[in-house]
Scaffold this motif. Structure first.
Motif, PDB file in Angstrom:
ATOM      1  N   ARG A   3       0.819  -1.207   0.000  1.00  0.00           N
ATOM      2  CA  ARG A   3       0.000   0.000   0.000  1.00  0.00           C
ATOM      3  C   ARG A   3       0.855   1.261   0.000  1.00  0.00           C
ATOM      4  NH1 ARG A   3      -3.230   3.547  -0.404  1.00  0.00           N
ATOM      5  NH2 ARG A   3      -5.310   3.685   0.495  1.00  0.00           N
ATOM      6  N   THR A   4       2.039   1.196   0.625  1.00  0.00           N
ATOM      7  CA  THR A   4       2.895   2.388   0.648  1.00  0.00           C
ATOM      8  C   THR A   4       3.400   2.749  -0.752  1.00  0.00           C
ATOM      9  OG1 THR A   4       4.679   0.896   1.266  1.00  0.00           O
ATOM     10  CG2 THR A   4       3.765   2.277   3.015  1.00  0.00           C
ATOM     11  N   ARG A   5       3.425   1.773  -1.657  1.00  0.00           N
ATOM     12  CA  ARG A   5       3.906   2.068  -3.018  1.00  0.00           C
ATOM     13  C   ARG A   5       2.760   2.326  -3.989  1.00  0.00           C
ATOM     14  NH1 ARG A   5       8.310  -2.460  -3.193  1.00  0.00           N
ATOM     15  NH2 ARG A   5       9.518  -1.731  -1.404  1.00  0.00           N
ATOM     16  N   LEU A   6       1.590   1.810  -3.615  1.00  0.00           N
ATOM     17  CA  LEU A   6       0.450   1.867  -4.541  1.00  0.00           C
ATOM     18  C   LEU A   6      -0.091   3.289  -4.689  1.00  0.00           C
ATOM     19  CD1 LEU A   6      -1.803   0.379  -6.194  1.00  0.00           C
ATOM     20  CD2 LEU A   6      -3.033   0.114  -4.036  1.00  0.00           C
ATOM     21  N   PHE A   7      -0.416   3.641  -5.903  1.00  0.00           N
ATOM     22  CA  PHE A   7      -1.098   4.912  -6.141  1.00  0.00           C
ATOM     23  C   PHE A   7      -2.600   4.653  -6.017  1.00  0.00           C
ATOM     24  CE2 PHE A   7      -2.801   8.050  -9.379  1.00  0.00           C
ATOM     25  CZ  PHE A   7      -2.764   9.103  -8.490  1.00  0.00           C
ATOM     26  N   LEU A   8      -3.114   4.930  -4.805  1.00  0.00           N
ATOM     27  CA  LEU A   8      -4.537   4.663  -4.539  1.00  0.00           C
ATOM     28  C   LEU A   8      -5.114   5.827  -3.745  1.00  0.00           C
ATOM     29  CD1 LEU A   8      -7.108   2.961  -4.396  1.00  0.00           C
ATOM     30  CD2 LEU A   8      -6.082   1.620  -2.564  1.00  0.00           C
ATOM     31  N   PRO A   9      -5.532   6.884  -4.448  1.00  0.00           N
ATOM     32  CA  PRO A   9      -6.068   8.044  -3.745  1.00  0.00           C
ATOM     33  C   PRO A   9      -7.531   7.836  -3.353  1.00  0.00           C
ATOM     34  CG  PRO A   9      -5.958   8.477  -6.120  1.00  0.00           C
ATOM     35  CD  PRO A   9      -5.522   7.051  -5.916  1.00  0.00           C
ATOM     36  N   THR A  10      -7.761   7.410  -2.085  1.00  0.00           N
ATOM     37  CA  THR A  10      -9.152   7.230  -1.629  1.00  0.00           C
ATOM     38  C   THR A  10      -9.661   8.545  -1.043  1.00  0.00           C
ATOM     39  OG1 THR A  10      -8.363   6.425   0.502  1.00  0.00           O
ATOM     40  CG2 THR A  10      -8.896   4.761  -1.154  1.00  0.00           C
ATOM     41  N   LEU A  11     -10.977   8.705  -1.069  1.00  0.00           N
ATOM     42  CA  LEU A  11     -11.577   9.947  -0.550  1.00  0.00           C
ATOM     43  C   LEU A  11     -12.518   9.615   0.603  1.00  0.00           C
ATOM     44  CD1 LEU A  11     -12.811  11.434  -3.968  1.00  0.00           C
ATOM     45  CD2 LEU A  11     -10.660  11.956  -2.788  1.00  0.00           C
ATOM     46  N   ASP A 380       0.820  -1.646   4.576  1.00  0.00           N
ATOM     47  CA  ASP A 380       2.002  -1.500   5.427  1.00  0.00           C
ATOM     48  C   ASP A 380       2.207  -0.039   5.843  1.00  0.00           C
ATOM     49  OD1 ASP A 380       2.450  -0.662   2.825  1.00  0.00           O
ATOM     50  OD2 ASP A 380       4.522  -1.379   2.731  1.00  0.00           O
ATOM     51  N   ARG A 381       1.118   0.749   5.756  1.00  0.00           N
ATOM     52  CA  ARG A 381       1.257   2.165   6.137  1.00  0.00           C
ATOM     53  C   ARG A 381       1.249   2.312   7.655  1.00  0.00           C
ATOM     54  NH1 ARG A 381      -3.799   4.717   3.326  1.00  0.00           N
ATOM     55  NH2 ARG A 381      -4.628   2.860   4.340  1.00  0.00           N
ATOM     56  N   ASP A 382       2.007   3.269   8.129  1.00  0.00           N
ATOM     57  CA  ASP A 382       2.041   3.552   9.558  1.00  0.00           C
ATOM     58  C   ASP A 382       0.903   4.525   9.874  1.00  0.00           C
ATOM     59  OD1 ASP A 382       2.706   3.812  12.156  1.00  0.00           O
ATOM     60  OD2 ASP A 382       4.612   4.857  11.826  1.00  0.00           O
ATOM     61  N   GLU A 383      -0.303   3.969   9.958  1.00  0.00           N
ATOM     62  CA  GLU A 383      -1.489   4.812  10.168  1.00  0.00           C
ATOM     63  C   GLU A 383      -2.425   4.154  11.159  1.00  0.00           C
ATOM     64  OE1 GLU A 383      -3.644   6.156   6.800  1.00  0.00           O
ATOM     65  OE2 GLU A 383      -1.868   7.065   5.874  1.00  0.00           O
ATOM     66  N   ARG A 384      -3.460   4.890  11.553  1.00  0.00           N
ATOM     67  CA  ARG A 384      -4.417   4.315  12.526  1.00  0.00           C
ATOM     68  C   ARG A 384      -5.150   3.131  11.892  1.00  0.00           C
ATOM     69  NH1 ARG A 384      -9.218   6.170  12.976  1.00  0.00           N
ATOM     70  NH2 ARG A 384      -9.401   7.318  11.046  1.00  0.00           N
ATOM     71  N   ALA A 385      -5.477   2.172  12.798  1.00  0.00           N
ATOM     72  CA  ALA A 385      -6.156   0.967  12.348  1.00  0.00           C
ATOM     73  C   ALA A 385      -7.502   1.288  11.691  1.00  0.00           C
ATOM     74  CB  ALA A 385      -6.358   0.020  13.521  1.00  0.00           C
ATOM     75  N   GLY A 386      -8.241   2.231  12.306  1.00  0.00           N
ATOM     76  CA  GLY A 386      -9.587   2.544  11.807  1.00  0.00           C
ATOM     77  C   GLY A 386      -9.579   2.930  10.339  1.00  0.00           C
ATOM     78  N   GLY A 387      -8.628   3.766   9.951  1.00  0.00           N
ATOM     79  CA  GLY A 387      -8.535   4.217   8.567  1.00  0.00           C
ATOM     80  C   GLY A 387      -8.190   3.082   7.625  1.00  0.00           C
ATOM     81  N   LYS A 388      -7.365   2.155   8.108  1.00  0.00           N
ATOM     82  CA  LYS A 388      -6.974   1.020   7.252  1.00  0.00           C
ATOM     83  C   LYS A 388      -8.155   0.073   7.023  1.00  0.00           C
ATOM     84  CE  LYS A 388      -2.105   0.739   8.486  1.00  0.00           C
ATOM     85  NZ  LYS A 388      -1.073  -0.222   8.838  1.00  0.00           N
ATOM     86  N   PHE A 389      -8.894  -0.202   8.114  1.00  0.00           N
ATOM     87  CA  PHE A 389     -10.079  -1.065   7.962  1.00  0.00           C
ATOM     88  C   PHE A 389     -11.075  -0.421   6.999  1.00  0.00           C
ATOM     89  CE2 PHE A 389      -9.132  -2.609  12.471  1.00  0.00           C
ATOM     90  CZ  PHE A 389      -8.593  -3.810  12.031  1.00  0.00           C
ATOM     91  N   ALA A 390     -11.282   0.883   7.196  1.00  0.00           N
ATOM     92  CA  ALA A 390     -12.266   1.587   6.368  1.00  0.00           C
ATOM     93  C   ALA A 390     -11.866   1.532   4.892  1.00  0.00           C
ATOM     94  CB  ALA A 390     -12.403   3.030   6.836  1.00  0.00           C
ATOM     95  N   ASP A 391     -10.571   1.688   4.617  1.00  0.00           N
ATOM     96  CA  ASP A 391     -10.093   1.649   3.231  1.00  0.00           C
ATOM     97  C   ASP A 391     -10.280   0.274   2.597  1.00  0.00           C
ATOM     98  OD1 ASP A 391      -9.357   4.242   2.838  1.00  0.00           O
ATOM     99  OD2 ASP A 391      -7.267   3.782   2.316  1.00  0.00           O
ATOM    100  N   MET A 392      -9.969  -0.783   3.347  1.00  0.00           N
ATOM    101  CA  MET A 392     -10.121  -2.144   2.803  1.00  0.00           C
ATOM    102  C   MET A 392     -11.585  -2.407   2.443  1.00  0.00           C
ATOM    103  SD  MET A 392      -7.458  -4.085   2.419  1.00  0.00           S
ATOM    104  CE  MET A 392      -5.723  -4.051   2.893  1.00  0.00           C
ATOM    105  N   ASP A 393     -12.484  -1.930   3.327  1.00  0.00           N
ATOM    106  CA  ASP A 393     -13.914  -2.117   3.056  1.00  0.00           C
ATOM    107  C   ASP A 393     -14.361  -1.265   1.872  1.00  0.00           C
ATOM    108  OD1 ASP A 393     -14.236  -3.998   4.989  1.00  0.00           O
ATOM    109  OD2 ASP A 393     -15.226  -2.670   6.444  1.00  0.00           O
ATOM    110  N   LEU A 394     -13.890  -0.017   1.847  1.00  0.00           N
ATOM    111  CA  LEU A 394     -14.260   0.886   0.753  1.00  0.00           C
ATOM    112  C   LEU A 394     -13.822   0.305  -0.590  1.00  0.00           C
ATOM    113  CD1 LEU A 394     -15.202   3.663  -0.320  1.00  0.00           C
ATOM    114  CD2 LEU A 394     -12.917   4.552   0.223  1.00  0.00           C
ATOM    115  N   VAL A 395     -12.588  -0.160  -0.656  1.00  0.00           N
ATOM    116  CA  VAL A 395     -12.041  -0.697  -1.901  1.00  0.00           C
ATOM    117  C   VAL A 395     -12.621  -2.091  -2.186  1.00  0.00           C
ATOM    118  CG1 VAL A 395      -9.874  -1.326  -3.082  1.00  0.00           C
ATOM    119  CG2 VAL A 395      -9.981   0.735  -1.700  1.00  0.00           C
TER     120      VAL A 395
END
Ligand code: P5A
Length: 441
Positions: A3-11, A380-395
């Protein structure tokens, strides 16, 4: 993919310009960005989905005996003058003039181009039948491009063209495509209903649209409920045996688009007639010699006489399908991809980047998945868990693995299935085999 390399601009925010859920989610999940009205750039994640859909379409075309070619996007106006469609097509056609003042156009469809090829290259009935397809960008200068990729101006279409010696042969080709279409949509998790349809600028008198029922659909449709319960033909389909019976199983039930609906001819009881809206994901046509005669696609028959080829054409809206699948499969949190078209089958979430055990475990799982041939997106981003879960579900990633310090104490990984949200705890050393056995199976 990391994910750190991927170009994935979520909103996080809902884009104001998007009126329907698939358009909103395609923008929010970073699948596409609009470049001009009805014209889109496909970003890496969206492109992966588009390519998976195209590949399913391709496999079912090949299975039904069609052969892939690639025609140009830019076509000569001459060919369209020969068929008589140059003037008729009107403002939807994007007309171009080159430096020598020659008239060109950006192809809205390719009946003329392929008929011209066949006219030049096929001269005997022995070379028939032929069925040629391509998956190529089309341009139609729609008056009202809208709903994102659903009604674009530039869009990806699979279009194919069948050439037969006589009408019986052409109907056989038509029927094969009819079944190939049902199989194609079923593999994407869609229930597409074939409905009698108007032929518009393509022409002919036998035509079906393949419709996904959805409130946001642009077409009004009428169909017998029993059509929704029919099983689609399986992998063992034999296109040469029982073809007509299999098609009849579908066509004996009433189903028509708005233009073709005739209440006087509709004998379906009121409580079994579905009156709904739908998304047209495909359209097939039989039009006889409409193009072959003017463009000179003739062959010598067994008796030595020249015969104009009997033709049909068949379209699938490949880029529209990305939107249609999302319309059919999403929830409040985002997209729920059917496994067959998901950009990645598995999402791997590292809850504590920087923790030696979490990092090493994730690397091991990620490498194991890769070795097992399972496509994974590793967050593999160093970010909050909530945002990562939300992104996986969104995508919309179908299987989500969560690696955190607490679970690792018991050597357990949490697995969540996006569809349905069911969670299980799987032992670390059994994880890769467990996922490989389920995902994509
Ligand atoms: C059949 C193949 C044809 O053009 N000629 C070649 C025939 N048919 S069609 O119905 O006009 O188009 C086929 C499918 O393409 C999709 N489609 C679109 N998708 C996105 N945006 C558009 N503006 C658009 N126009 C057509 C539809 O899925 C349609 O069924």
């Amino acid at each position: 993919m990391r994910r750190t390399r991927l170009f994935l601009p979520t909103l996080k925010e809902t884009p104001a310009e998007a009126q329907i859920v698939s358009h909103r989610l395609m923008l929010r999940a970073g699948l596409v960005r609009q470049s001009a009205a009805g014209i889109y750039t496909w970003l890496p994640t969206g492109l992966r989905v588009l390519q998976k859909i195209a590949q399913i379409v391709r496999e079912e075309q090949d299975r039904a005996g069609a052969q892939e070619v690639l025609m140009p996007t830019i076509q000569s106006a001459e060919l369209w003058r020969s068929s008589g469609r140059y003037e008729d097509y009107g403002k939807e056609m994007l007309r171009i003039t080159d430096r020598h003042d020659r008239d060109l156009l950006y192809g809205p469809t390719a009946e003329e181009v392929i008929t011209d090829i066949v006219a030049n290259e096929i001269s005997s009935y022995r070379d028939l039948p032929k069925n040629l397809y391509n998956i190529q960008w089309k341009f139609r200068d729609e008056v009202r491009p809208r709903f994102g990729v659903m009604r674009g101006r530039e869009f990806l279409m699979k279009d194919n063209y069948s050439f037969d010696l006589d009408k019986a042969g052409a109907v056989h080709s038509y029927n094969k495509m009819f079944l190939a279409y049902l199989r194609t949509y079923a593999r994407m998790g869609l229930k597409a209903v074939p409905m009698k349809a108007d032929t518009g600028p393509i022409g002919g008198d036998l035509s079906h649209e393949f419709i996904i029922l959805a409130e946001t659909g642009e077409s009004a449709v009428f169909c017998d409920k029993s059509l929704l319960e029919l099983d689609t033909p399986g992998d063992d389909i034999d296109y040469d045996a029982n073809l007509q019976q299999e098609v009849d199983r579908w066509t004996r039930h009433y189903a028509a688009t708005d233009e073709m609906h005739d209440p006087a001819k509709c004998d379906v009881a009121e409580d079994t007639l579905i009156t709904a809206r739908g998304i047209e994901v495909g359209h097939i046509f039989y039009f006889g010699t409409k193009y072959s005669a003017p463009l000179g696609a003739l062959v010598q028959g067994a008796d030595g006489r020249q015969i104009a080829l009997e033709m049909g054409s068949y379209g699938i809206g490949v880029s529209r399908l990305v939107g249609a699948i999302i319309e059919a499969s999403h929830d409040d949190d985002g997209i729920i991809w059917p496994e067959s078209v998901a950009p990645w089958l598995v999402g791997l979430i590292n809850l504590k980047v920087g923790d030696a055990n979490c990092d090493a475990t994730c690397e091991k799982i990620y490498a194991g998945l890769r070795a097992a041939g399972v496509e994974a997106l590793y967050d593999d981003r160093d970010e909050r868990a909530g945002g990562k879960f939300a992104d996986m579900d969104l995508v919309g990633i179908p299987w989500q693995l969560t690696v955190g310090p607490r679970g690792l104490k018991g050597d357990k990984i949490e697995v969540k299935q996006r569809a349905g949200g069911e969670k299980s705890e799987i032992a670390l050393d059994a994880l890769v085999d467990w996922i490989a056995a389920r995902a994509g199976a």
